[in-house]
Write a protein that holds these residues in place. Sequence first.
Motif, PDB file in Angstrom:
ATOM      1  N   VAL A  57      -6.207   0.135 -11.329  1.00 53.74           N
ATOM      2  CA  VAL A  57      -5.933   1.302 -10.494  1.00 53.74           C
ATOM      3  C   VAL A  57      -4.709   0.986  -9.643  1.00 53.74           C
ATOM      4  CG1 VAL A  57      -6.992   2.955  -8.925  1.00 53.74           C
ATOM      5  CG2 VAL A  57      -8.447   1.561 -10.358  1.00 53.74           C
ATOM      6  N   ARG A  58      -3.818   1.984  -9.481  1.00 52.33           N
ATOM      7  CA  ARG A  58      -2.602   1.789  -8.686  1.00 52.33           C
ATOM      8  C   ARG A  58      -2.420   2.952  -7.708  1.00 52.33           C
ATOM      9  NH1 ARG A  58      -1.050   0.404 -13.774  1.00 52.33           N
ATOM     10  NH2 ARG A  58      -0.405  -1.747 -14.002  1.00 52.33           N
ATOM     11  N   PHE A  59      -1.808   2.642  -6.578  1.00 53.08           N
ATOM     12  CA  PHE A  59      -1.352   3.708  -5.684  1.00 53.08           C
ATOM     13  C   PHE A  59       0.044   3.347  -5.219  1.00 53.08           C
ATOM     14  CE2 PHE A  59      -0.679   6.536  -2.220  1.00 53.08           C
ATOM     15  CZ  PHE A  59      -1.329   7.690  -2.624  1.00 53.08           C
ATOM     16  N   HIS A  60       0.962   4.269  -5.446  1.00 49.06           N
ATOM     17  CA  HIS A  60       2.369   4.074  -5.092  1.00 49.06           C
ATOM     18  C   HIS A  60       2.688   5.006  -3.927  1.00 49.06           C
ATOM     19  CE1 HIS A  60       6.660   3.277  -5.954  1.00 49.06           C
ATOM     20  NE2 HIS A  60       6.808   4.500  -5.509  1.00 49.06           N
ATOM     21  N   GLY A  61       3.114   4.434  -2.811  1.00 47.31           N
ATOM     22  CA  GLY A  61       3.477   5.238  -1.655  1.00 47.31           C
ATOM     23  C   GLY A  61       4.978   5.438  -1.573  1.00 47.31           C
ATOM     24  N   ASN A  62       5.391   6.512  -0.917  1.00 46.14           N
ATOM     25  CA  ASN A  62       6.822   6.720  -0.703  1.00 46.14           C
ATOM     26  C   ASN A  62       7.249   6.008   0.578  1.00 46.14           C
ATOM     27  OD1 ASN A  62       5.935   8.345   1.413  1.00 46.14           O
ATOM     28  ND2 ASN A  62       6.616  10.261   0.504  1.00 46.14           N
ATOM     29  N   GLU A  63       8.465   6.275   1.032  1.00 49.93           N
ATOM     30  CA  GLU A  63       9.016   5.587   2.201  1.00 49.93           C
ATOM     31  C   GLU A  63       8.262   5.902   3.483  1.00 49.93           C
ATOM     32  OE1 GLU A  63      10.742   7.657   0.179  1.00 49.93           O
ATOM     33  OE2 GLU A  63      11.900   6.240  -0.996  1.00 49.93           O
ATOM     34  N   MET A  64       7.508   6.996   3.510  1.00 54.06           N
ATOM     35  CA  MET A  64       6.786   7.404   4.710  1.00 54.06           C
ATOM     36  C   MET A  64       5.333   6.915   4.724  1.00 54.06           C
ATOM     37  SD  MET A  64       9.088   9.135   6.353  1.00 54.06           S
ATOM     38  CE  MET A  64       8.208  10.093   7.553  1.00 54.06           C
ATOM     39  N   ALA A  65       4.848   6.408   3.605  1.00 52.07           N
ATOM     40  CA  ALA A  65       3.441   5.998   3.505  1.00 52.07           C
ATOM     41  C   ALA A  65       3.265   4.571   4.026  1.00 52.07           C
ATOM     42  CB  ALA A  65       2.966   6.091   2.060  1.00 52.07           C
ATOM     43  N   SER A  66       2.373   4.405   4.976  1.00 48.00           N
ATOM     44  CA  SER A  66       2.122   3.079   5.553  1.00 48.00           C
ATOM     45  C   SER A  66       1.338   2.205   4.583  1.00 48.00           C
ATOM     46  CB  SER A  66       1.323   3.226   6.851  1.00 48.00           C
ATOM     47  OG  SER A  66       0.014   3.693   6.556  1.00 48.00           O
ATOM     48  N   ALA A 156       8.897   0.804   0.871  1.00 51.77           N
ATOM     49  CA  ALA A 156       7.801   1.487   0.180  1.00 51.77           C
ATOM     50  C   ALA A 156       6.790   0.453  -0.293  1.00 51.77           C
ATOM     51  CB  ALA A 156       8.341   2.277  -1.009  1.00 51.77           C
ATOM     52  N   PHE A 157       5.520   0.869  -0.357  1.00 53.27           N
ATOM     53  CA  PHE A 157       4.450  -0.008  -0.795  1.00 53.27           C
ATOM     54  C   PHE A 157       3.805   0.529  -2.064  1.00 53.27           C
ATOM     55  CE2 PHE A 157       4.393  -0.644   3.866  1.00 53.27           C
ATOM     56  CZ  PHE A 157       4.530  -2.018   3.911  1.00 53.27           C
ATOM     57  N   GLU A 158       3.349  -0.403  -2.903  1.00 51.79           N
ATOM     58  CA  GLU A 158       2.564  -0.054  -4.083  1.00 51.79           C
ATOM     59  C   GLU A 158       1.454  -1.090  -4.193  1.00 51.79           C
ATOM     60  OE1 GLU A 158       3.628  -0.933  -8.464  1.00 51.79           O
ATOM     61  OE2 GLU A 158       4.307   1.119  -8.105  1.00 51.79           O
ATOM     62  N   ALA A 159       0.213  -0.639  -4.352  1.00 58.72           N
ATOM     63  CA  ALA A 159      -0.913  -1.563  -4.453  1.00 58.72           C
ATOM     64  C   ALA A 159      -1.621  -1.363  -5.784  1.00 58.72           C
ATOM     65  CB  ALA A 159      -1.887  -1.342  -3.299  1.00 58.72           C
ATOM     66  N   THR A 160      -2.121  -2.464  -6.341  1.00 57.47           N
ATOM     67  CA  THR A 160      -2.798  -2.444  -7.636  1.00 57.47           C
ATOM     68  C   THR A 160      -4.067  -3.270  -7.547  1.00 57.47           C
ATOM     69  OG1 THR A 160      -0.652  -2.360  -8.741  1.00 57.47           O
ATOM     70  CG2 THR A 160      -2.535  -2.979 -10.106  1.00 57.47           C
ATOM     71  N   ALA A 161      -5.133  -2.789  -8.172  1.00 56.15           N
ATOM     72  CA  ALA A 161      -6.378  -3.560  -8.235  1.00 56.15           C
ATOM     73  C   ALA A 161      -6.987  -3.388  -9.617  1.00 56.15           C
ATOM     74  CB  ALA A 161      -7.360  -3.090  -7.175  1.00 56.15           C
ATOM     75  N   GLU A 162      -7.552  -4.463 -10.121  1.00 55.93           N
ATOM     76  CA  GLU A 162      -8.325  -4.388 -11.357  1.00 55.93           C
ATOM     77  C   GLU A 162      -9.788  -4.412 -10.946  1.00 55.93           C
ATOM     78  OE1 GLU A 162      -8.941  -6.914 -15.467  1.00 55.93           O
ATOM     79  OE2 GLU A 162      -7.002  -7.028 -14.452  1.00 55.93           O
ATOM     80  N   ILE A 163     -10.570  -3.488 -11.511  1.00 58.02           N
ATOM     81  CA  ILE A 163     -11.983  -3.403 -11.145  1.00 58.02           C
ATOM     82  C   ILE A 163     -12.865  -3.380 -12.394  1.00 58.02           C
ATOM     83  CG2 ILE A 163     -11.554  -2.205  -8.964  1.00 58.02           C
ATOM     84  CD1 ILE A 163     -12.451   0.419 -10.398  1.00 58.02           C
ATOM     85  N   THR A 164     -14.089  -3.882 -12.243  1.00 54.64           N
ATOM     86  CA  THR A 164     -15.127  -3.665 -13.255  1.00 54.64           C
ATOM     87  C   THR A 164     -16.149  -2.737 -12.614  1.00 54.64           C
ATOM     88  OG1 THR A 164     -16.371  -5.616 -12.560  1.00 54.64           O
ATOM     89  CG2 THR A 164     -14.809  -5.905 -14.375  1.00 54.64           C
ATOM     90  N   THR A 165     -16.661  -1.788 -13.400  1.00 52.29           N
ATOM     91  CA  THR A 165     -17.584  -0.789 -12.881  1.00 52.29           C
ATOM     92  C   THR A 165     -18.984  -1.041 -13.430  1.00 52.29           C
ATOM     93  OG1 THR A 165     -16.894   0.680 -14.680  1.00 52.29           O
ATOM     94  CG2 THR A 165     -15.772   0.935 -12.573  1.00 52.29           C
TER      95      THR A 165
END
Length: 197
Positions: A57-66, A156-165
Amino acid sequence: MFYKMLRPMAAAAIVLSAITLGGCMTATPYQPYIPEGGPGTHGGYSEQQLAPDRFIVRFHGNEMASRERVEGYLLYRAAEVTLQHGYDWFVPVTRHTEHDVQTYVQPDPFYSPWYGYPYWRPYWGYYRGGYGWNYWDPWMGGPFWYGGANVQTVEAFEATAEITTHKGPVPTSQPSAIDARAVMAKLGPTIELPKPR
């Protein structure tokens, strides 16, 4: 005399323009990923299914996203993906080398919200003007600015995580297990959706 009157009016026009332009720029809302130059505010979530019960799962923020927003929205998306695929809880995956290494989570002295989930440690990408994208593994080494990146220079920040469900009740014997419904209930009120056009 006429020029003296124009100065305050010009200054007011400049301030009003700056406010108007600044108002158009908003932090990335909780939305599917939109590339830069696409319609609306760029950034957002994406995921890749690796197996029936395993996702990146990834979330990419723009320049305004903390950083806090990016990490919280990533956690929320991990919970949402878990429930959308018929599971109840998930575990963040840490990668190990060829021999098993016991990992102990040490709180970062400068930053540690993790939303009450100490094992929630996403992988980070951060963009600095003139330097490009850099990446950081939270399970290795110091905080991501340890190698010379000052948080004030990150654009800008981008976070990624690998998960098992997993299905069923959340096991108390597994401290890294995260209840997807609890995450959505806790973070839901903080989630900002895109504004209707």
